[in-house]
Write a protein that holds these residues in place. Sequence first.
Motif, short mmCIF file in Angstrom:
data_model
loop_
_atom_site.label_atom_id
_atom_site.label_comp_id
_atom_site.label_asym_id
_atom_site.label_seq_id
_atom_site.Cartn_x
_atom_site.Cartn_y
_atom_site.Cartn_z
N GLU A 108 49.27 99.77 58.97
CA GLU A 108 48.86 101.03 58.33
C GLU A 108 48.11 101.88 59.34
OE1 GLU A 108 49.52 102.05 55.23
OE2 GLU A 108 50.23 100.16 54.39
N ILE A 109 48.38 103.18 59.32
CA ILE A 109 47.58 104.15 60.04
C ILE A 109 47.52 105.38 59.15
CG2 ILE A 109 49.56 104.91 61.42
CD1 ILE A 109 47.47 105.56 63.68
N GLU A 110 46.31 105.67 58.68
CA GLU A 110 46.12 106.74 57.69
C GLU A 110 44.94 107.62 58.08
OE1 GLU A 110 48.53 106.86 55.69
OE2 GLU A 110 49.23 104.80 55.60
N ARG A 122 45.69 109.52 66.64
CA ARG A 122 45.93 109.02 68.01
C ARG A 122 44.75 108.20 68.50
NH1 ARG A 122 49.63 109.74 72.41
NH2 ARG A 122 49.01 108.04 73.76
N ALA A 123 43.53 108.64 68.22
CA ALA A 123 42.35 107.89 68.64
C ALA A 123 42.31 106.51 67.98
CB ALA A 123 41.08 108.68 68.31
N LEU A 124 42.63 106.45 66.69
CA LEU A 124 42.69 105.17 65.98
C LEU A 124 43.77 104.28 66.58
CD1 LEU A 124 42.31 106.50 62.34
CD2 LEU A 124 40.79 104.81 63.43
N HIS A 125 44.94 104.84 66.77
CA HIS A 125 46.09 104.14 67.36
C HIS A 125 45.69 103.50 68.69
CE1 HIS A 125 49.68 104.32 70.05
NE2 HIS A 125 50.35 103.94 68.97
N ASP A 126 45.13 104.31 69.58
CA ASP A 126 44.78 103.83 70.91
C ASP A 126 43.65 102.80 70.87
OD1 ASP A 126 46.77 105.54 71.78
OD2 ASP A 126 45.41 106.91 72.81
N ALA A 127 42.69 102.98 69.97
CA ALA A 127 41.59 102.03 69.85
C ALA A 127 42.10 100.67 69.35
CB ALA A 127 40.51 102.56 68.91
N ALA A 128 42.99 100.68 68.38
CA ALA A 128 43.53 99.42 67.85
C ALA A 128 44.42 98.74 68.88
CB ALA A 128 44.31 99.68 66.56
N LEU A 129 45.33 99.47 69.47
CA LEU A 129 46.29 98.85 70.38
C LEU A 129 45.71 98.57 71.76
CD1 LEU A 129 49.45 100.82 69.30
CD2 LEU A 129 48.85 98.46 68.77
#
Length: 184
Positions: A108-110, A122-129
């Motif tokens: 999930e990315i919301e 994008r910030a969430l995406h990069d922080a998680a990955l």
Amino acid sequence: MAIDVVSLTHHDGEEAAALLKELCDAYADAYGVEPGEDKTAAFHRRAEKQFARPGFTLVTARDEGQLVGFVFGFTLPAGDTHWWGGVQPEPTAEFLQETGSRTWVLSEIEVRRAWQGRGVGRALHDAALGARGEERATLATGPDAAAQPVYESWGWRRVGRIPGDEGDYYSAYDLFVLELPVSR
């Protein structure tokens, strides 16, 4: 509402469970639905099941205490996995092989509607990955979903389509893969 005012925090499954109502509210806002609607209830059921999975991680984005977005996922288990079941075109056996530390599922990315288009996703995406040790990440999305061009711009590549299961939101899903680590 600039991205530099958002604080990102990593959480484990136990912490995620404690945040479930807040996650559901942000999810509902991201889709413009009421928190009690079927779509949000289905999210609630999916999320609860994932908190205990190996490699589970949640990253939240907050502004002045308000949850404005989140991303979470888990690591695929070793051996045969349902994730790749029925994918077409059929990839190589090597591609399908899971070791228990090879592939992380971005489940999930919301981002709340007021925060969409501001770099929070994008910030969430990069922080998680960026914190992952796996070789690759994968995600599934509905065919022709509006997010697909965004994922592709972030480096994801479509690897095929799988049929949905009974009761799923879509009758089929497009699968994407991203090699890790993430580079920008």
